[in-house]
Design a protein around this motif. Structure first.
Motif, PDB file in Angstrom:
ATOM      1  N   SER A   1       8.318  -1.465   5.888  1.00  0.00           N
ATOM      2  CA  SER A   1       7.648   0.168   6.217  1.00  0.00           C
ATOM      3  C   SER A   1       8.035   1.001   6.388  1.00  0.00           C
ATOM      4  CB  SER A   1       6.377  -0.763   7.209  1.00  0.00           C
ATOM      5  OG  SER A   1       5.620   0.530   6.877  1.00  0.00           O
ATOM      6  N   LYS A   2       8.184   1.896   6.309  1.00  0.00           N
ATOM      7  CA  LYS A   2       8.687   3.170   6.767  1.00  0.00           C
ATOM      8  C   LYS A   2       7.988   4.860   6.467  1.00  0.00           C
ATOM      9  CE  LYS A   2      13.500   3.207   4.738  1.00  0.00           C
ATOM     10  NZ  LYS A   2      14.943   3.747   4.017  1.00  0.00           N
ATOM     11  N   PRO A   3       7.630   5.162   7.528  1.00  0.00           N
ATOM     12  CA  PRO A   3       6.775   5.994   8.162  1.00  0.00           C
ATOM     13  C   PRO A   3       6.705   7.568   6.389  1.00  0.00           C
ATOM     14  CG  PRO A   3       8.161   5.699  10.149  1.00  0.00           C
ATOM     15  CD  PRO A   3       8.588   4.553   8.762  1.00  0.00           C
ATOM     16  N   LEU A   4       5.406   7.030   6.777  1.00  0.00           N
ATOM     17  CA  LEU A   4       5.328   7.756   5.019  1.00  0.00           C
ATOM     18  C   LEU A   4       5.432   7.669   3.406  1.00  0.00           C
ATOM     19  CD1 LEU A   4       6.284  11.255   6.314  1.00  0.00           C
ATOM     20  CD2 LEU A   4       3.985  10.643   6.713  1.00  0.00           C
ATOM     21  N   LEU A   5       5.966   6.366   3.494  1.00  0.00           N
ATOM     22  CA  LEU A   5       6.362   5.526   2.566  1.00  0.00           C
ATOM     23  C   LEU A   5       5.564   4.380   2.304  1.00  0.00           C
ATOM     24  CD1 LEU A   5      10.122   6.087   2.495  1.00  0.00           C
ATOM     25  CD2 LEU A   5       8.511   8.321   0.949  1.00  0.00           C
ATOM     26  N   GLY A   6       4.629   3.945   2.506  1.00  0.00           N
ATOM     27  CA  GLY A   6       3.868   2.328   2.515  1.00  0.00           C
ATOM     28  C   GLY A   6       4.220   1.647   3.432  1.00  0.00           C
ATOM     29  N   THR A   7       3.555  -0.183   2.747  1.00  0.00           N
ATOM     30  CA  THR A   7       3.755  -0.862   3.663  1.00  0.00           C
ATOM     31  C   THR A   7       3.954  -2.070   2.668  1.00  0.00           C
ATOM     32  OG1 THR A   7       3.009  -0.036   5.706  1.00  0.00           O
ATOM     33  CG2 THR A   7       3.553  -2.908   5.357  1.00  0.00           C
ATOM     34  N   ASP A   8       4.693  -2.534   2.498  1.00  0.00           N
ATOM     35  CA  ASP A   8       5.166  -4.102   1.729  1.00  0.00           C
ATOM     36  C   ASP A   8       4.818  -5.296   2.701  1.00  0.00           C
ATOM     37  OD1 ASP A   8       5.529  -2.940  -0.541  1.00  0.00           O
ATOM     38  OD2 ASP A   8       6.795  -2.414  -0.254  1.00  0.00           O
ATOM     39  N   ILE A   9       3.882  -6.398   2.542  1.00  0.00           N
ATOM     40  CA  ILE A   9       4.027  -7.609   3.842  1.00  0.00           C
ATOM     41  C   ILE A   9       3.750  -8.725   2.226  1.00  0.00           C
ATOM     42  CG2 ILE A   9       2.431  -9.149   4.935  1.00  0.00           C
ATOM     43  CD1 ILE A   9       1.250  -6.211   6.161  1.00  0.00           C
TER      44      ILE A   9
ATOM     45  N   VAL B   1       8.961  -0.484  11.361  1.00  0.00           N
ATOM     46  CA  VAL B   1       9.203  -1.916  12.577  1.00  0.00           C
ATOM     47  C   VAL B   1       9.497  -2.357  13.371  1.00  0.00           C
ATOM     48  CG1 VAL B   1       9.567  -4.157  10.976  1.00  0.00           C
ATOM     49  CG2 VAL B   1       8.587  -1.993   9.074  1.00  0.00           C
ATOM     50  N   HIS B   2      10.238  -1.725  13.619  1.00  0.00           N
ATOM     51  CA  HIS B   2      11.213  -1.966  14.776  1.00  0.00           C
ATOM     52  C   HIS B   2      10.334  -1.614  15.859  1.00  0.00           C
ATOM     53  CE1 HIS B   2      13.902  -3.609  11.549  1.00  0.00           C
ATOM     54  NE2 HIS B   2      13.462  -2.386  11.383  1.00  0.00           N
ATOM     55  N   ALA B   3       9.935  -0.144  15.838  1.00  0.00           N
ATOM     56  CA  ALA B   3       8.778  -0.116  17.360  1.00  0.00           C
ATOM     57  C   ALA B   3       7.958  -1.397  18.043  1.00  0.00           C
ATOM     58  CB  ALA B   3       8.097   1.281  16.939  1.00  0.00           C
ATOM     59  N   GLN B   4       7.751  -1.182  18.890  1.00  0.00           N
ATOM     60  CA  GLN B   4       6.927  -2.184  19.805  1.00  0.00           C
ATOM     61  C   GLN B   4       5.715  -1.708  19.656  1.00  0.00           C
ATOM     62  OE1 GLN B   4       7.971  -4.650  21.810  1.00  0.00           O
ATOM     63  NE2 GLN B   4       5.799  -5.729  22.748  1.00  0.00           N
ATOM     64  N   SER B   5       4.393  -3.017  19.255  1.00  0.00           N
ATOM     65  CA  SER B   5       3.426  -3.064  18.340  1.00  0.00           C
ATOM     66  C   SER B   5       3.360  -3.732  19.155  1.00  0.00           C
ATOM     67  CB  SER B   5       3.805  -3.311  16.412  1.00  0.00           C
ATOM     68  OG  SER B   5       2.345  -3.494  16.355  1.00  0.00           O
ATOM     69  N   ASP B   6       1.847  -3.824  19.552  1.00  0.00           N
ATOM     70  CA  ASP B   6       0.368  -4.018  20.207  1.00  0.00           C
ATOM     71  C   ASP B   6      -0.349  -4.918  19.021  1.00  0.00           C
ATOM     72  OD1 ASP B   6       1.619  -3.231  22.567  1.00  0.00           O
ATOM     73  OD2 ASP B   6       0.095  -2.059  22.572  1.00  0.00           O
ATOM     74  N   SER B   7       0.101  -4.871  18.234  1.00  0.00           N
ATOM     75  CA  SER B   7      -0.523  -5.383  16.589  1.00  0.00           C
ATOM     76  C   SER B   7      -1.443  -6.847  16.787  1.00  0.00           C
ATOM     77  CB  SER B   7      -0.974  -4.954  14.873  1.00  0.00           C
ATOM     78  OG  SER B   7      -1.184  -5.462  13.965  1.00  0.00           O
ATOM     79  N   VAL B   8      -2.172  -6.914  17.312  1.00  0.00           N
ATOM     80  CA  VAL B   8      -2.497  -8.842  17.024  1.00  0.00           C
ATOM     81  C   VAL B   8      -3.309  -9.371  15.593  1.00  0.00           C
ATOM     82  CG1 VAL B   8      -4.714 -10.308  18.554  1.00  0.00           C
ATOM     83  CG2 VAL B   8      -3.535  -8.118  19.722  1.00  0.00           C
ATOM     84  N   GLY B   9      -2.994  -8.642  14.874  1.00  0.00           N
ATOM     85  CA  GLY B   9      -3.476  -8.735  13.703  1.00  0.00           C
ATOM     86  C   GLY B   9      -2.187  -9.207  12.255  1.00  0.00           C
TER      87      GLY B   9
ATOM     88  N   ASP C   1       0.589  -1.804  -0.213  1.00  0.00           N
ATOM     89  CA  ASP C   1       0.155   0.272   0.050  1.00  0.00           C
ATOM     90  C   ASP C   1       1.029   1.567   0.082  1.00  0.00           C
ATOM     91  OD1 ASP C   1       0.512   0.924   2.689  1.00  0.00           O
ATOM     92  OD2 ASP C   1      -0.520  -0.229   3.356  1.00  0.00           O
ATOM     93  N   ASP C   2       0.053   2.808   0.052  1.00  0.00           N
ATOM     94  CA  ASP C   2       1.227   3.701  -0.422  1.00  0.00           C
ATOM     95  C   ASP C   2       0.280   4.316   0.602  1.00  0.00           C
ATOM     96  OD1 ASP C   2      -1.300   4.292  -1.280  1.00  0.00           O
ATOM     97  OD2 ASP C   2      -0.521   5.139  -2.976  1.00  0.00           O
ATOM     98  N   GLY C   3       0.208   3.760   1.933  1.00  0.00           N
ATOM     99  CA  GLY C   3      -0.341   4.547   3.255  1.00  0.00           C
ATOM    100  C   GLY C   3       0.906   5.702   4.229  1.00  0.00           C
ATOM    101  N   ILE C   4       0.053   5.437   5.134  1.00  0.00           N
ATOM    102  CA  ILE C   4       1.318   6.775   6.387  1.00  0.00           C
ATOM    103  C   ILE C   4       2.527   5.521   6.805  1.00  0.00           C
ATOM    104  CG2 ILE C   4      -0.283   7.762   6.861  1.00  0.00           C
ATOM    105  CD1 ILE C   4      -0.492   6.553   9.705  1.00  0.00           C
ATOM    106  N   GLY C   5       2.636   4.181   6.478  1.00  0.00           N
ATOM    107  CA  GLY C   5       2.997   3.505   6.902  1.00  0.00           C
ATOM    108  C   GLY C   5       3.632   2.960   8.677  1.00  0.00           C
ATOM    109  N   PHE C   6       4.381   3.149   8.724  1.00  0.00           N
ATOM    110  CA  PHE C   6       5.059   2.603  10.634  1.00  0.00           C
ATOM    111  C   PHE C   6       6.258   2.422  10.488  1.00  0.00           C
ATOM    112  CE2 PHE C   6       3.246  -1.680   9.013  1.00  0.00           C
ATOM    113  CZ  PHE C   6       3.852  -2.292  10.086  1.00  0.00           C
TER     114      PHE C   6
END
Length: 71
Positions: A41-49, A14-22, A7-12
């Motif tokens: 993923s990188k902030p402001l650059l989107g995410t690839d899974i 990846v190395h930060a502690q996450s509570d994302s259960v999904g 996606d080309d969303g806001i990104g996040f």
């Protein structure tokens, strides 16, 4: 089998502690299937899974007692 979702969303971060259960559940399920789960993923650059799961040849895994001989 390779599945990639981007996606080309806001990104996040990846190395930060996450509570994302999904994301945790997806990773666990892929690993249970013998696969590899990667997040880029990188902030402001989107995410690839990217998910890679090996497919097994069901015929090569059959025992000789599992094969129907027609008798």
């Amino acid at each position: 089998m390779i599945i990639q979702v981007s996606d080309d969303g806001i990104g996040f971060d990846v190395h930060a502690q996450s509570d994302s259960v999904g994301l945790i559940n997806m990773k666990e399920r892929v690993e249970l299937a013998g696969g590899d789960f990667k997040i880029f993923s990188k902030p402001l650059l989107g995410t690839d899974i990217k998910v890679e799961i090996p497919l097994r040849n069901s015929f090569s895994e059959l025992k000789s007692t599992d094969v129907y001989s027609g008798e």
